[in-house]
Design a protein around this motif. Structure first.
Motif, PDB file in Angstrom:
ATOM      1  N   GLU A 155       0.827  -1.205   0.000  1.00  0.00           N
ATOM      2  CA  GLU A 155       0.000   0.000   0.000  1.00  0.00           C
ATOM      3  C   GLU A 155       0.865   1.260   0.000  1.00  0.00           C
ATOM      4  O   GLU A 155       0.540   2.245  -0.668  1.00  0.00           O
ATOM      5  N   SER A 156       1.963   1.213   0.742  1.00  0.00           N
ATOM      6  CA  SER A 156       2.870   2.358   0.771  1.00  0.00           C
ATOM      7  C   SER A 156       3.497   2.591  -0.595  1.00  0.00           C
ATOM      8  O   SER A 156       3.620   3.733  -1.048  1.00  0.00           O
ATOM      9  N   LEU A 157       3.901   1.502  -1.265  1.00  0.00           N
ATOM     10  CA  LEU A 157       4.465   1.637  -2.609  1.00  0.00           C
ATOM     11  C   LEU A 157       3.446   2.219  -3.581  1.00  0.00           C
ATOM     12  O   LEU A 157       3.777   3.081  -4.394  1.00  0.00           O
ATOM     13  N   ALA A 158       2.207   1.753  -3.479  1.00  0.00           N
ATOM     14  CA  ALA A 158       1.147   2.283  -4.346  1.00  0.00           C
ATOM     15  C   ALA A 158       0.947   3.771  -4.088  1.00  0.00           C
ATOM     16  O   ALA A 158       0.798   4.556  -5.030  1.00  0.00           O
ATOM     17  N   ASP A 159       0.963   4.180  -2.827  1.00  0.00           N
ATOM     18  CA  ASP A 159       0.807   5.603  -2.490  1.00  0.00           C
ATOM     19  C   ASP A 159       1.969   6.424  -3.044  1.00  0.00           C
ATOM     20  O   ASP A 159       1.767   7.531  -3.561  1.00  0.00           O
ATOM     21  N   LYS A 190       3.818   5.710  -5.662  1.00  0.00           N
ATOM     22  CA  LYS A 190       3.663   5.792  -7.124  1.00  0.00           C
ATOM     23  C   LYS A 190       2.576   6.775  -7.516  1.00  0.00           C
ATOM     24  O   LYS A 190       2.633   7.409  -8.567  1.00  0.00           O
ATOM     25  N   ASN A 191       1.571   6.927  -6.647  1.00  0.00           N
ATOM     26  CA  ASN A 191       0.480   7.861  -6.913  1.00  0.00           C
ATOM     27  C   ASN A 191       0.778   9.262  -6.418  1.00  0.00           C
ATOM     28  O   ASN A 191      -0.055  10.151  -6.532  1.00  0.00           O
TER      29      ASN A 191
END
Length: 84
Positions: free
Chosen positions: A73-77, A79-80
């Motif tokens: 989830e942190s990686l997705a955040d 990237k966003n």
């Protein structure tokens, strides 16, 4: 007292009743030393485990599902553009 008051029975290791308080005191002293040595350690943001190094997400090195989810989830955040 032989073996610090410990003996084995058919149910496993048993501490002699006269040694219970001494054992509690020794364990408390040992844990106090450990706490003193670890007082500067960092704490995992998810599970609270003390560690000398955290990963870039503020987590310890555990590979539990909760830790994996937090990292994903942190990686997705990141990237966003939500987190820096």
């Amino acid at each position: 007292m032989h073996d610090g008051g410990w003996s084995t029975t058919d149910k496993g290791w048993v501490l002699h009743p006269s040694q219970v308080e001494r054992n509690r005191r020794e364990v408390a002293e040992a844990l106090a030393v450990i706490d003193m040595k670890q007082e500067r350690a960092k704490t995992c943001a998810l599970c609270g485990q003390r560690t000398w190094a955290l990963d870039r997400f503020g987590l310890c090195s555990k590979g539990t599902e909760a830790h994996k989810t937090w990292r994903a989830e942190s990686l997705a955040d990141i990237k966003n553009g939500v987190r820096a």
